[in-house]
Design an enzyme around this catalytic site. Structure first.
Site, PDB file in Angstrom:
ATOM      1  N   GLU A  81       0.718  -1.561  -0.025  1.00  0.00           N
ATOM      2  CA  GLU A  81       0.161   0.263  -0.098  1.00  0.00           C
ATOM      3  C   GLU A  81       1.001   1.302   0.012  1.00  0.00           C
ATOM      4  O   GLU A  81       2.513   1.564   0.557  1.00  0.00           O
ATOM      5  CB  GLU A  81      -0.895  -0.024   1.014  1.00  0.00           C
ATOM      6  CG  GLU A  81      -1.868   1.235   1.024  1.00  0.00           C
ATOM      7  CD  GLU A  81      -2.897   0.929   1.691  1.00  0.00           C
ATOM      8  OE1 GLU A  81      -3.047   0.216   3.140  1.00  0.00           O
ATOM      9  OE2 GLU A  81      -3.756   2.013   1.778  1.00  0.00           O
ATOM     10  N   ASP A  83       1.278   3.393   1.290  1.00  0.00           N
ATOM     11  CA  ASP A  83       1.395   5.209   2.730  1.00  0.00           C
ATOM     12  C   ASP A  83       2.589   4.250   2.797  1.00  0.00           C
ATOM     13  O   ASP A  83       3.722   5.153   3.311  1.00  0.00           O
ATOM     14  CB  ASP A  83       0.768   4.839   3.443  1.00  0.00           C
ATOM     15  CG  ASP A  83       0.028   3.552   3.840  1.00  0.00           C
ATOM     16  OD1 ASP A  83      -0.115   2.870   3.407  1.00  0.00           O
ATOM     17  OD2 ASP A  83      -0.210   3.837   5.421  1.00  0.00           O
ATOM     18  N   HIS A 147      -3.099  -6.100   6.430  1.00  0.00           N
ATOM     19  CA  HIS A 147      -5.270  -6.378   5.818  1.00  0.00           C
ATOM     20  C   HIS A 147      -4.895  -6.346   4.958  1.00  0.00           C
ATOM     21  O   HIS A 147      -6.387  -6.671   3.862  1.00  0.00           O
ATOM     22  CB  HIS A 147      -5.512  -4.883   6.085  1.00  0.00           C
ATOM     23  CG  HIS A 147      -5.434  -3.783   5.766  1.00  0.00           C
ATOM     24  ND1 HIS A 147      -5.669  -2.720   5.262  1.00  0.00           N
ATOM     25  CD2 HIS A 147      -3.949  -3.130   5.998  1.00  0.00           C
ATOM     26  CE1 HIS A 147      -5.020  -1.435   4.410  1.00  0.00           C
ATOM     27  NE2 HIS A 147      -3.902  -1.858   5.453  1.00  0.00           N
ATOM     28  N   HIS A 227       2.469   2.531  11.533  1.00  0.00           N
ATOM     29  CA  HIS A 227       1.909   4.220  12.039  1.00  0.00           C
ATOM     30  C   HIS A 227       2.135   3.356  13.574  1.00  0.00           C
ATOM     31  O   HIS A 227       1.920   3.075  14.192  1.00  0.00           O
ATOM     32  CB  HIS A 227       0.387   3.999  11.703  1.00  0.00           C
ATOM     33  CG  HIS A 227      -0.005   3.033  10.080  1.00  0.00           C
ATOM     34  ND1 HIS A 227       0.775   4.363   9.202  1.00  0.00           N
ATOM     35  CD2 HIS A 227      -0.349   2.574   9.516  1.00  0.00           C
ATOM     36  CE1 HIS A 227       0.339   4.557   7.817  1.00  0.00           C
ATOM     37  NE2 HIS A 227      -0.255   3.092   8.303  1.00  0.00           N
TER      38      HIS A 227
HETATM   39 FE1  FEO Z   1      -2.219  -1.095   4.591  1.00  0.00          FE
HETATM   40 FE2  FEO Z   1      -0.885   1.045   6.011  1.00  0.00          FE
HETATM   41  O1  FEO Z   1      -1.030   0.458   4.870  1.00  0.00           O
END
Ligand code: FEO
Length: 462
Positions: A81, A83, A147, A227
């Protein structure tokens, strides 16, 4: 910019105090966020993940100030992803041949997003290892559907750090990086919000993955997600909490959610809330107008609840669009172990309550028959139906509440080894136990927060 986290490992990510939304505008950010990337400088130099596309040039320039990019031996892409992979394009322009270790699904997602650029992918699966020198190695663990299908975690031996990517993270800016330095109230608020809105649809997968991680017996000393805060003190606390959250979680809470056209449905919502408190004073009650309040915060409160009441007036033979949108999102999140009721006002055809009941059932709730349909504005006869709705919603049986039982369920219990007193009125919020939870209702794996012994070592206080 490089911040030391353990041994020869540094954080090289991006803390974004101004971020307001994520996943487009589908996830609200209230307390900043971060994209965490990590630099390992052993005999081999390894970059674990990168940061989001808008910050890619700044990321690469900052990295250049720390190391010669050509010294990077390996890049680990735990997840495709953008990010976390969004700086790869800028980085690989500088060091195009550097091997990228990732899952087979991640190759698909990276090439899907950035095109086939001839990057030097090395596909790994659970149990594969990569020697990084100084007697240390990386062990890869696929985290499929946690995820995304491409997600994986990387465990670094020696320093025993689990780079868990999205799992165990939060959208939460922590300048000091570590969970033990963060505002604990906000940390856990953001952790459960992240779990609810990102991971709960995959709770079954997560439970199996936690069992698999347990069998791998990795001696985890630090969990460094992609994160938010890094778990350094008792890192397994977040793993234990995930196990609870993934297991049809509920607290002693009921959430009332509604939208209203001319205040009639709002009046019913507040009447239901008052009645819940009257019938069950220990139950936490929260009320949200879903047209005005943040949907991710509402979902988190629904996740914590044992039951919800959902209200909408009838409009054009249907329900208000804010409630319809909420139901669609709720269906995706796959909540379990919760009762639900519908209520609402109408002027002409009056379908809203039946529609709400049908859609709540589709969302996996145990929907009760009792409801309140109020023609125009609620009147005495409508309010008279509220107690029966609440009684059923709370699953209160016909027998009158026995005072002895009530006294017993609110008894304090004392830990034999250390003397800690479990007070149901206070609960054990640090372990995710809400105020109002009787000792008898604590999960079997709950432990004394002081000395760690199990429930069987507690005795009822005199
Ligand atoms: Fe599933 Fe923080 O990207």
């Amino acid at each position: 910019m490089k911040k030391h986290i353990k041994g020869n490992v540094s954080w090289v990510g991006y803390i974004d105090w101004e971020l307001e939304t994520f996943h487009g505008d589908d996830y609200s950010i209230m307390n900043g966020s971060s994209q965490n990337a990590y630099l390992i400088e052993e005999e081999k130099t390894v970059l674990v993940d990168t940061v989001w596309v808008p910050h890619r040039f700044e990321f690469v320039e900052n990295l250049k100030k720390e190391i010669d990019l050509h010294k990077i031996d390996y890049i680990i892409a735990n997840h495709g992803e953008c990010d976390h992979s969004g700086s790869l394009t800028a980085l690989m322009d500088e060091i195009p041949d550097t091997p990228i270790y990732c899952t087979a699904a991640a190759v698909k997602s990276l090439e899907g997003q950035y095109g086939k650029r001839g990057w030097n992918f090395h596909v790994v699966k659970t149990g594969d290892t990569l020697d990084i020198g100084n007697g240390k190695k990386l062990i890869f663990v696929e985290m499929k559907m946690l995820h995304w299908p491409d997600s994986m975690a990387t465990f670094m031996t020696g320093d025993n750090i689990l780079f868990s990517n999205d799992a165990f993270g939060q959208h939460f800016a922590v300048e000091e990086l570590f969970a033990d330095k963060a505002d604990q109230c906000l940390l856990w608020k953001e952790a459960i919000k992240y779990f609810t809105n990102i991971l709960n649809p995959f709770a079954n997968v997560l439970t199996k993955k936690l069992e698999e991680l347990d069998k791998l017996a990795l001696p985890i000393e630090m969990i460094a997600p992609s994160h938010g805060a890094i778990w350094r003190e008792d890192p397994m606390q977040i793993v234990r909490q995930y196990a609870l959250w993934a297991d049809a979680y509920q607290e002693n809470q009921v959430t009332v959610v509604y939208d209203t056209m001319w205040e009639g449905t709002a009046k019913l919502a507040h009447a239901i809330a008052r009645e819940i408190s009257a019938q069950s004073p220990n139950t936490v009650v929260k009320v949200f107008n879903c047209a005005k309040q943040d949907k991710n915060e509402i979902m988190t409160e629904i996740f914590k609840s044992k039951a919800i009441a959902l209200g909408s007036p009838t409009v054009v033979n249907s329900i208000l669009s804010s409630v319809a949108g909420l139901l669609e999102f709720m269906k995706q999140l796959k909540f379990k172990n919760k009762r639900a009721a519908g209520f609402g006002c109408y002027g002409w055809s009056g379908e809203s309550v039946k529609l709400l009941q049908a859609r709540l059932a589709e969302c996996g709730f145990e929907v009760i028959e009792e409801n309140v349909r109020s023609l125009w504005n609620p009147e005495e006869g409508d309010y008279a139906q509220v107690p029966a709705l609440v009684k059923s919603l709370l699953n209160i049986q016909d027998e009158p509440e026995n005072n002895d039982t009530e006294d017993k369920t609110m008894s304090k219990y004392v830990c034999g080894p250390c003397g800690y007193v479990y007070d149901p009125a206070v609960g054990d919020p640090d372990s995710g136990i809400a105020p109002g939870t009787p000792f008898e209702a604590l999960p079997d794996d709950w432990c004394c927060p002081i000395c760690g012994v199990g429930k069987d070592m507690f005795e009822k206080a005199e």
